[in-house]
Design a protein around this motif. Structure first.
Motif, short mmCIF file in Angstrom:
data_model
loop_
_atom_site.label_atom_id
_atom_site.label_comp_id
_atom_site.label_asym_id
_atom_site.label_seq_id
_atom_site.Cartn_x
_atom_site.Cartn_y
_atom_site.Cartn_z
N UNK A 28 0.86 -1.18 0.00
CA UNK A 28 0.00 0.00 0.00
C UNK A 28 0.90 1.23 0.00
N UNK A 29 0.96 2.01 1.07
CA UNK A 29 1.85 3.18 1.14
C UNK A 29 2.90 3.01 2.23
N UNK A 30 2.97 1.81 2.80
CA UNK A 30 3.88 1.60 3.93
C UNK A 30 5.35 1.60 3.52
N UNK A 31 5.65 1.46 2.21
CA UNK A 31 7.05 1.52 1.79
C UNK A 31 7.65 2.90 2.02
N UNK A 32 6.81 3.90 2.28
CA UNK A 32 7.33 5.24 2.59
C UNK A 32 8.28 5.21 3.77
N UNK A 33 8.01 4.29 4.72
CA UNK A 33 8.86 4.20 5.91
C UNK A 33 10.29 3.83 5.57
N UNK A 34 10.51 3.23 4.38
CA UNK A 34 11.85 2.84 3.95
C UNK A 34 12.41 3.80 2.91
N UNK A 35 11.72 4.92 2.70
CA UNK A 35 12.21 5.94 1.79
C UNK A 35 11.86 5.73 0.33
N UNK A 36 11.00 4.76 0.00
CA UNK A 36 10.73 4.47 -1.41
C UNK A 36 9.87 5.51 -2.09
#
Length: 456
Positions: free
Chosen positions: A269-277
């Motif tokens: 979903x949008x949780x990859x934001x936490x890894x900077x993607x």
């Protein structure tokens, strides 16, 4: 009807089941029974119990019949592997959960939901037959209407483990056309959901899939999908583009069937934001083969073990954070009230919206949604600063209370905090206990309450 399974596949399956039963027989008397799995899509910790059951060789597709639109699948088969076998025939399971590594057995004994759930319900509703290794060590073949089958959904391994499932399939074609329809508030979106549920159409066009995102209280988008669209230039959100951003920015889109099925997995979903993607440079450097939900899940599990984020927050003087990772179903008419409450008390956006309606008039005791009633799944996954007392999970407890107050339900893949009486009332405790006594007389399998509340 029975599907024809190739002799080689039949022998392989029989050998895998024999290994599974042998590993059960090798457990010490009275030892708890659990699968020997190295991966999971659960978001709650659990206590390791040592040697588990050998499930090697139970992860394949045994047969796909394009004419009858049926598939015979092993219990540990992932949806990624199943869809790869059915898409060449232009078919998919009636409900394909968003994450690639969810297994068939896991979705049926747990909970799966996706954009087709407004018309096809939950994954277990398209299961025609399954074999279950029970807590008593026996292999039982069951079908809809049997006590074990009917209690199995949302039992999370407390009744046994599916080794083989016969499921229905449906056409999807090669391409899927999308419309991202904007609404100014939850009330107008809920009204649109009810119209699509009733007519299977929107503005004269057929709707095969429906889900959405609430970006802010005044910017909500409902994505309406049409299967079997004409081929044309397609978007690819496994590269520089990000699917969830496209929902916010575009009005129409065209995806291949495979990219539509896994549109949410690439960025979790949008949780990859936490890894900077979300940053273009990081996205270019991050290998495409690692843009998958299971990779992100392993990174989160690593952080939970070492506590790096908590230590960094403490060093910086930031308040302690509570992890709020839940999927809940609320009646469609209560969606606006729930989101308004959620904004005041939790304050996490965006959130995922996925309409759901049981496919048939059958009720399921361990996840008692009301037949004939439309719900909306609200998914929210992240952390919220709460300061002292974060370890008591005040926001998660408040979510549980509010969802029950609105006549909703929540999935048990994540942490739960109910007392035993409340839990049994919500999740069919008496019915589940009766079936468990029959098929697990020595209580070898951990009870559902102990699994999801005590995290055993």
């Amino acid at each position: 009807m029975s599907l024809v399974v190739a002799p080689r596949e039949g022998r392989r399956h029989a050998a895998a089941v024999a290994r599974l039963q042998a590993s059960y027989a090798a457990l010490p008397p009275g030892a708890p029974v659990r699968l020997a799995k190295t991966t999971t899509n659960l978001f709650r910790p659990r206590v390791e119990v040592g040697t588990g059951l050998d499930v090697s060789g139970l992860d394949g597709v045994l047969s796909v019949d394009p004419e009858s639109r049926r598939a015979e699948v092993q219990g540990m088969c992932t949806y990624e592997r199943l869809v790869a076998a059915t898409l060449p025939h232009g078919l998919i399971p009636l409900v394909v959960p968003q994450l690639r590594t969810i297994t068939l057995g896991g979705a049926v004994s747990g909970l799966g939901i996706e954009s087709t759930s407004f018309r096809s319900g939950l994954p277990h509703e398209s299961v025609l037959e399954m074999d279950v290794l029970t807590g008593g060590g026996t292999l039982v073949t069951c079908r809809p209407g049997d006590d074990l089958f009917d209690a199995f959904p949302s039992s999370y391994g407390s009744l046994g483990y599916a080794t083989r499932l016969r499921i229905e399939l449906e056409p999807i074609g090669t391409h899927v056309a999308l419309r991202h329809v904007e609404f100014p508030d939850a009330g107008s979106l809920a009204a649109a959901v009810e119209e699509v549920v009733a007519t299977r159409r929107w503005e004269g066009e057929r709707v095969d899939g429906m889900d959405g995102v609430a970006f802010t209280p005044t910017q909500l988008r409902l994505t309406l999908a049409r299967f079997g669209a004409e081929p044309g230039p397609v978007s690819d959100y496994t590269r520089t583009g990000v699917y969830w951003r496209s929902v916010q920015e575009r009005e129409t889109d065209l995806l291949t069937a495979a990219d539509y099925v896994w549109r949410w997995d690439t960025d979790w979903f949008w949780c990859s934001r936490a890894f900077g993607l979300g940053h273009p440079v990081v996205r270019r450097l991050w290998p495409r083969r690692w843009r998958r939900s299971d990779v992100y899940q392993r990174l989160v599990a690593l952080d939970r073990r070492v506590g790096l984020v908590d230590r960094l927050d403490a060093r910086a003087g930031r308040p302690r954070r509570e992890r709020v990772v839940q999927d809940v179903e609320v009646p469609v008419e209560a969606l606006g009230e729930f989101l308004a409450w959620f904004d005041r008390e939790v304050g996490m956006r965006p959130v995922w919206l996925c309409p759901l309606r049981l496919r048939t008039s059958r009720a399921w005791p361990t996840y008692p949604l009301e037949p004939g009633r439309t719900y909306v799944n609200v998914g929210f996954w992240g952390t919220v600063p709460v300061g002292p007392g974060a370890e008591d999970s005040p926001l998660n407890r408040a979510v549980e209370t509010k969802v029950s107050e609105l006549g909703g339900h929540k999935s048990l893949y994540s942490e739960a905090f109910y007392d035993r009486e409340t839990f049994d009332g919500l999740y069919g405790g008496p019915e589940l206990a009766e079936v468990k006594r029959r098929y697990d007389p020595d209580d070898r399998l951990t009870s559902l309450y102990d699994k999801v509340v005590h995290r055993r």
